[in-house]
Enzyme design. Structure first.
Site, PDB file in Angstrom:
ATOM      1  N   ASP A   1      61.342  14.165   7.913  1.00  0.00           N
ATOM      2  CA  ASP A   1      62.117  14.731   6.627  1.00  0.00           C
ATOM      3  C   ASP A   1      60.696  15.752   5.789  1.00  0.00           C
ATOM      4  O   ASP A   1      60.714  16.610   5.224  1.00  0.00           O
ATOM      5  CB  ASP A   1      63.142  14.002   6.518  1.00  0.00           C
ATOM      6  CG  ASP A   1      63.955  14.764   5.753  1.00  0.00           C
ATOM      7  OD1 ASP A   1      63.840  16.347   6.073  1.00  0.00           O
ATOM      8  OD2 ASP A   1      64.809  15.002   5.007  1.00  0.00           O
TER       9      ASP A   1
ATOM     10  N   HIS B   1      71.268  21.898   8.542  1.00  0.00           N
ATOM     11  CA  HIS B   1      71.573  21.341   7.836  1.00  0.00           C
ATOM     12  C   HIS B   1      73.042  20.506   7.748  1.00  0.00           C
ATOM     13  O   HIS B   1      73.326  21.466   7.476  1.00  0.00           O
ATOM     14  CB  HIS B   1      70.409  20.263   6.579  1.00  0.00           C
ATOM     15  CG  HIS B   1      69.524  20.207   6.728  1.00  0.00           C
ATOM     16  ND1 HIS B   1      68.638  20.975   6.686  1.00  0.00           N
ATOM     17  CD2 HIS B   1      68.596  19.505   6.607  1.00  0.00           C
ATOM     18  CE1 HIS B   1      67.241  21.032   6.712  1.00  0.00           C
ATOM     19  NE2 HIS B   1      67.385  19.637   6.338  1.00  0.00           N
TER      20      HIS B   1
ATOM     21  N   GLY C   1      68.806  22.145   1.584  1.00  0.00           N
ATOM     22  CA  GLY C   1      69.250  22.041   0.337  1.00  0.00           C
ATOM     23  C   GLY C   1      70.613  20.964   0.575  1.00  0.00           C
ATOM     24  O   GLY C   1      71.391  20.656   1.040  1.00  0.00           O
TER      25      GLY C   1
ATOM     26  N   GLU D   1      74.282  15.110   6.350  1.00  0.00           N
ATOM     27  CA  GLU D   1      73.464  14.533   5.867  1.00  0.00           C
ATOM     28  C   GLU D   1      73.887  13.611   4.248  1.00  0.00           C
ATOM     29  O   GLU D   1      74.728  12.018   3.658  1.00  0.00           O
ATOM     30  CB  GLU D   1      72.095  15.252   5.085  1.00  0.00           C
ATOM     31  CG  GLU D   1      71.002  14.580   5.015  1.00  0.00           C
ATOM     32  CD  GLU D   1      70.348  14.919   3.805  1.00  0.00           C
ATOM     33  OE1 GLU D   1      70.484  16.000   4.033  1.00  0.00           O
ATOM     34  OE2 GLU D   1      68.709  14.643   3.715  1.00  0.00           O
TER      35      GLU D   1
HETATM   36  O1  NOS Z   1      66.055  15.608   3.314  1.00  0.00           O
HETATM   37  C1  NOS Z   1      66.370  17.342   3.138  1.00  0.00           C
HETATM   38  N1  NOS Z   1      67.640  17.630   3.131  1.00  0.00           N
HETATM   39  C2  NOS Z   1      67.981  19.225   2.796  1.00  0.00           C
HETATM   40  N2  NOS Z   1      67.185  20.060   2.225  1.00  0.00           N
HETATM   41  C3  NOS Z   1      65.528  19.810   1.797  1.00  0.00           C
HETATM   42  C4  NOS Z   1      65.736  18.276   2.458  1.00  0.00           C
HETATM   43  N3  NOS Z   1      64.412  18.588   2.021  1.00  0.00           N
HETATM   44  C5  NOS Z   1      63.718  19.239   1.753  1.00  0.00           C
HETATM   45  N4  NOS Z   1      65.081  20.323   2.204  1.00  0.00           N
HETATM   46  C6  NOS Z   1      64.830  21.917   1.502  1.00  0.00           C
HETATM   47  O2  NOS Z   1      65.541  21.647   0.331  1.00  0.00           O
HETATM   48  C7  NOS Z   1      65.256  22.878  -0.045  1.00  0.00           C
HETATM   49  C8  NOS Z   1      66.237  23.206  -1.029  1.00  0.00           C
HETATM   50  O3  NOS Z   1      66.684  24.496  -1.746  1.00  0.00           O
HETATM   51  C9  NOS Z   1      65.936  23.533   1.206  1.00  0.00           C
HETATM   52  O4  NOS Z   1      65.042  24.550   1.396  1.00  0.00           O
HETATM   53  C10 NOS Z   1      65.826  22.667   2.063  1.00  0.00           C
HETATM   54  O5  NOS Z   1      65.068  23.028   3.617  1.00  0.00           O
END
Ligand code: NOS
Length: 311
Positions: A271, A191, A164, A194
């Site tokens: 991703d 994560h 997130g 990023e």
């Molecule tokens: O590229 C990404 N970076 C960070 N979170 C991500 C990405 N793709 C999906 N999520 C998802 O977005 C949700 C937001 O609440 C998180 O649960 C995370 O797993």
């Protein structure tokens, strides 16, 4: 023969191709912010990382039933197998859905049964690393999610992460949740680095991560780069994602070569391929443009995988 592939960083909710997402939304009576394939494609033109996360939450909310979760794993396994994937670690985000009234079992059983079917049909070994999200404030819920991961460990849950929005949000309140999975022998795979800077990676390193997802902004701090390399922590790098969420402006500026030059192993993943208009072929091409080979990516996949026993 082409090199087999290991994909360690793929959000299963983000693999659902537009028409399938529209079909699932319709059958669950969950309206999406767009009702055509073209409409979804324009919704997926992200202006920045936080816009992407907001869109992700809006569009993935239509996934609700065990059948949906089972289906999306099987569908993605077919796609992944077509690119030579032999092993993958899929992410799903249970906390957001539990907060919308969906039961843990609906997700954990749906996804893990999907993995059994995917192995039988396509020969892909699938494990799971569910994600918490950094902006959550209910740490009881985070810890409950960790306990659910442990409960389903025998069915293929091998780790847990946190994803997130990153900016301004600390990982440290998730320490207890991370410990719950680690004490049971599962890995912590957050994560970090990023969209937020190296300070987010320093926090992640304090929680004994098995791998770090993205971690690309480590290049801004030589001490962080060195620590990742010295500890042998694999980074799950997703080049096309980084362009689509605009955390990296152009492919030429992508930090993958600097990470490699620092001695860090980088796995390559998609991703959220359906939302980023990518697939493994395109991500490997992007990596190749940066001088990174499929053999290097495979070696990093083997080094970073939580439960890979060989092709
Ligand atoms: O590229 C990404 N970076 C960070 N979170 C991500 C990405 N793709 C999906 N999520 C998802 O977005 C949700 C937001 O609440 C998180 O649960 C995370 O797993």
């Amino acid at each position: 023969m082409t090199t087999p592939k290991i994909e360690l960083h793929v959000h299963l909710e983000g693999t659902v191709r537009a028409q399938t997402l529209l079909d699932i939304a319709r059958r669950n009576d969950m309206p999406l912010p767009a009702d055509t394939v073209e409409g979804l494609a324009s919704l997926y033109q992200f202006t920045d990382f936080e816009h992407f996360i907001r869109t992700w939450i809006l569009t993935t909310n239509c996934l609700r039933r065990a059948e949906d979760f089972r289906q999306i794993v099987v569908d993605y396994a077919r796609e992944a197998a077509s690119f030579g994937v032999v092993y993958m670690e899929g992410i799903f985000s249970p906390a957001e859905r539990v907060q919308n009234g969906i039961r843990w079992s609906e997700m954990f059983i749906g996804y893990t049964e999907g993995a059994v079917e995917a192995r039988e049909r396509y020969g892909v070994e699938i494990r799971f690393t569910p994600d918490l999200y950094r902006s959550m404030t209910d740490f009881e819920l985070a810890e409950e999610c960790a306990r659910q991961c442990v409960r389903y460990a025998d069915d293929g849950i091998v780790g847990m992460g946190v994803g997130g929005k990153e900016q301004g949000l600390s990982l440290l309140p998730f320490r207890r949740a991370a410990q719950i999975v680690q004490e049971a022998g599962l890995g912590f795979v957050p994560h970090a680095g990023e969209s937020a800077g190296p300070e987010s990676i320093i926090e992640a390193l304090a929680l004994d991560p098995h791998r770090i997802r993205h971690g690309i902004r480590a290049v801004e701090d030589p001490a962080v780069l060195k620590e990742i390399a010295d500890r042998g922590i694999v980074l799950d790098v997703c080049p096309v994602s980084n362009l689509r969420t605009r955390v990296v402006p152009t492919l030429e500026e992508h930090p993958l070569p600097q990470l490699v030059a620092a001695g860090i192993q980088c796995s390559i993943s998609t991703d959220d391929p359906a939302m980023f208009d990518t697939d493994l072929g395109r991500d490997y091409e992007a990596a190749a443009t940066l001088g990174y080979t499929a053999e290097q990516a495979y070696a990093a996949g083997v080094a970073g995988a939580l439960d890979f026993t060989g092709a």
